[in-house]
Write an enzyme that holds these catalytic residues in place. Structure first.
Site, PDB file in Angstrom:
ATOM      1  N   ASP A  32       0.870  -1.051   0.093  1.00 11.65           N
ATOM      2  CA  ASP A  32      -0.136   0.026  -0.001  1.00 11.65           C
ATOM      3  C   ASP A  32       1.010   1.362  -0.100  1.00 11.65           C
ATOM      4  OD1 ASP A  32      -1.853   2.412   0.622  1.00 11.65           O
ATOM      5  OD2 ASP A  32      -3.034   0.296   1.245  1.00 11.65           O
ATOM      6  N   SER A  72      -7.138   3.994  -1.511  1.00 15.69           N
ATOM      7  CA  SER A  72      -7.071   2.709  -1.365  1.00 15.69           C
ATOM      8  C   SER A  72      -8.239   1.843  -1.669  1.00 15.69           C
ATOM      9  CB  SER A  72      -6.433   2.227  -0.056  1.00 15.69           C
ATOM     10  OG  SER A  72      -5.126   2.806   0.085  1.00 15.69           O
ATOM     11  N   THR A 125      -8.057  -1.873   1.822  1.00 16.25           N
ATOM     12  CA  THR A 125      -7.492  -3.034   0.852  1.00 16.25           C
ATOM     13  C   THR A 125      -8.043  -4.277   0.865  1.00 16.25           C
ATOM     14  OG1 THR A 125      -5.380  -1.601   0.544  1.00 16.25           O
ATOM     15  CG2 THR A 125      -5.390  -3.664  -0.285  1.00 16.25           C
ATOM     16  N   GLU A 233      -1.164  -7.880   1.908  1.00 18.16           N
ATOM     17  CA  GLU A 233      -0.874  -6.413   1.779  1.00 18.16           C
ATOM     18  C   GLU A 233       0.143  -6.185   2.776  1.00 18.16           C
ATOM     19  OE1 GLU A 233      -3.350  -2.074   1.808  1.00 18.16           O
ATOM     20  OE2 GLU A 233      -3.737  -3.703   3.357  1.00 18.16           O
ATOM     21  N   ASP A 238       2.045   2.835   3.070  1.00 19.28           N
ATOM     22  CA  ASP A 238       1.153   3.745   3.177  1.00 19.28           C
ATOM     23  C   ASP A 238       1.115   4.795   4.359  1.00 19.28           C
ATOM     24  OD1 ASP A 238      -1.006   5.283   1.848  1.00 19.28           O
ATOM     25  OD2 ASP A 238      -2.123   4.421   3.443  1.00 19.28           O
ATOM     26  N   HIS A 242       2.054   8.857   4.612  1.00 18.65           N
ATOM     27  CA  HIS A 242       1.196   9.879   5.020  1.00 18.65           C
ATOM     28  C   HIS A 242       2.099  10.603   6.138  1.00 18.65           C
ATOM     29  CE1 HIS A 242      -2.304   9.200   2.943  1.00 18.65           C
ATOM     30  NE2 HIS A 242      -2.419   7.824   3.293  1.00 18.65           N
ATOM     31  N   HIS A 281      -1.428   2.649  -4.882  1.00 16.37           N
ATOM     32  CA  HIS A 281      -0.900   3.948  -5.366  1.00 16.37           C
ATOM     33  C   HIS A 281       0.312   4.086  -4.661  1.00 16.37           C
ATOM     34  CE1 HIS A 281      -2.066   4.563  -1.183  1.00 16.37           C
ATOM     35  NE2 HIS A 281      -3.132   4.296  -1.509  1.00 16.37           N
TER      36      HIS A 281
HETATM   37 ZN   LIG Z   1      -3.109   6.156   2.310  1.00 14.79          ZN
END
Ligand SMILES: [Zn+2]
Length: 346
Positions: A32, A72, A125, A233, A238, A242, A281
Site C-alpha cells: 500500500d 485505497s 485494501t 498486503e 502507506d 502519510h 498507489h
Molecule cells: Zn493512504
C-alpha cells in the site's frame, strides 16, 4: 515451468493469452503506497530485494473514477474487480451496483481464497477483495460482510469490529487471537487470525511478520486441489508515507518484501502459481536523494506530499501468465487479467 513461460512469452496483449498460461494459483502482493522510490529505498536497505526474483516488470496507472489521485478503496476495487469506482467505495460501481471480485470468481471455481494483511481486516485494501459497500468507513458492516463471505483465510487485525460476528465466523473456521494460538493452528482447511483490536503496530514491533502470515496462509490454501487466490498486503508502507516517516517506510517495505519472498519460494516449487507484486498507489511523493550503497544506508529523503500521488506504481510478476504484465497497464487490467486467468483455470 519453462514450458509455461515459453507459451506465455508469445502473448502480447492482456486479453490474448492461451489456456496453457492460466495459473492454478494466484498470489497478489499489494504494497500500500509503494511507489518506485519506496522500492528503491527497500533495495538500498536490503541490497537485493526478493521482488527482483520476478522476471517481468511493468508500470501501473492508478487514477480512480472520481479522482486523479486514487484512495485505497477505489484502487482495491480496480485491482479486485477490473472496474474503476469512486474514491471511498468498495466493490461497487460508481452508481452503487455490486461488482463481482476476483475472490468471488475464485470461490465459484472451487478454489480456496484468503487475505493476509498488516492492518485491520476491515481496512480498504483487504475489504476491497471481499465486500460490497458504498463507503470504506462502514467498519461494522464490512466486518459482517466478511464474516458472511466464503473466504477461507483471514489474517490481520480488527477484532473490535468483528466482535458481533465472531460466533458466525467461528461456526465456519477456527478463529485465533494471539501469536501463540496462531503458531499452533496447524493446517486446518480454513482459519482466521484476528490478532489486534484494530491495527497492528509498526513492523518492528509486530510479533508475527507478514512473511509468517503469508507462509501459513499458503500452507492452508494450497491444500485445495482446485487451487487458490491469496491477497497479501503490506498495509503500513502507506501510513509511513502519510507521516513522511522514511525510517518506518523502509522497515515496512522490507517486511513486505520478505513476505514476497515466501510467496516466490512456494511458486518456484509449485510451478503453477502466478505471483504479482504491485501497489494500489504511491504515497508521499517520496524521493531517495542521497545515501551509501556500500553501507546500505539512506541519508537524505524527501516527501512532496502527505497524501497519495498520481504517479504510476511498479508491478513485478513471476510464473505462468506473468508475461502479460510487461509494459504500462491500468490497475483495472490487473483485475481483469486475474479474473480471466481464474475463469480459464477450470
Ligand atoms: Zn493512504
Amino acid at each position: 515451468m519453462k514450458k509455461f513461460l515459453l507459451v506465455c512469452l508469445s502473448t502480447l496483449a492482456f486479453t490474448a493469452y492461451t489456456e496453457e498460461c492460466a495459473p492454478k494459483n494466484i498470489i497478489l502482493f499489494i504494497g500500500d503506497g509503494m511507489g518506485l522510490s519506496q522500492v528503491t529505498a527497500g533495495k538500498i536497505e536490503k541490497g537485493t530485494l526478493e521482488m527482483e526474483r520476478c522476471p517481468v516488470t511493468g508500470l501501473v496507472t492508478t487514477w480512480s473514477a472520481s479522482s486523479f489521485v486514487t484512495d485505497s478503496a477505489a484502487a482495491a476495487t480496480a485491482l479486485s474487480t477490473g472496474v474503476k469506482t469512486r474514491n471511498g467505495m468498495l466493490g461497487e460501481s460508481p452508481d452503487g451496483n455490486p461488482l463481482k471480485n476476483v475472490t468471488e470468481y475464485a470461490e465459484e471455481m472451487g478454489k480456496s481464497t484468503g487475505v493476509a494483511v498488516s492492518c485491520s481486516l476491515t481496512h480498504a485494501t483487504p475489504a476491497g477483495f471481499i465486500v460490497h459497500v458504498p463507503s470504506r468507513k462502514m467498519n461494522p458492516e464490512i466486518a459482517a460482510q466478511i464474516a458472511a463471505s466464503g473466504i477461507d483465510v483471514l489474517f490481520g487485525g480488527g477484532l473490535d469490529y468483528f466482535k458481533p460476528c465472531l460466533p458466525e465466523l467461528q461456526k465456519k473456521m477456527p478463529v485465533v487471537f494471539s501469536t501463540e494460538e496462531f503458531r499452533n493452528l496447524g493446517t486446518p482447511t480454513n482459519a482466521a487470525a484476528i490478532l489486534y483490536p484494530v491495527h497492528p503496530p509498526w513492523s518492528t514491533d509486530r510479533e508475527l511478520s507478514l512473511k509468517e502470515l503469508t507462509q501459513k496462509a499458503i500452507q492452508i490454501l494450497s491444500q485445495d486441489k482446485d487451487g487458490f487466490f491469496l491477497m497479501v498486503e503490506g498495509s503500513q508502507i502507506d501510513w509511513a508515507g502519510h507521516q513522511n516517516d522514511a525510517t518506518n517506510l523502509i522497515n515496512e517495505v522490507v517486511d513486505f518484501d520478505t513476505a514476497v519472498g515466501a510467496g516466490l519460494d512456494f511458486a518456484e516449487k509449485n510451478g503453477q502459481t502466478l505471483v504479482i507484486v504491485t501497489a494500489d498507489h504511491e504515497t508521499g511523493g517520496f524521493a531517495v536523494l542521497d545515501g551509501s550503497l556500500q553501507d546500505h544506508n539512506i541519508t537524505k529523503t524527501g516527501f512532496c506530499s502527505d497524501h497519495h500521488s498520481a504517479t504510476m506504481v511498479p508491478l513485478f510478476a513471476y510464473g505462468p501468465g506473468s508475461s502479460v504484465f510487461s509494459g504500462i497497464h491500468d490497475n483495472t487490467d490487473v483485475g481483469k487479467t486475474m479474473i480471466q486467468f481464474i475463469r480459464a483455470s477450470e
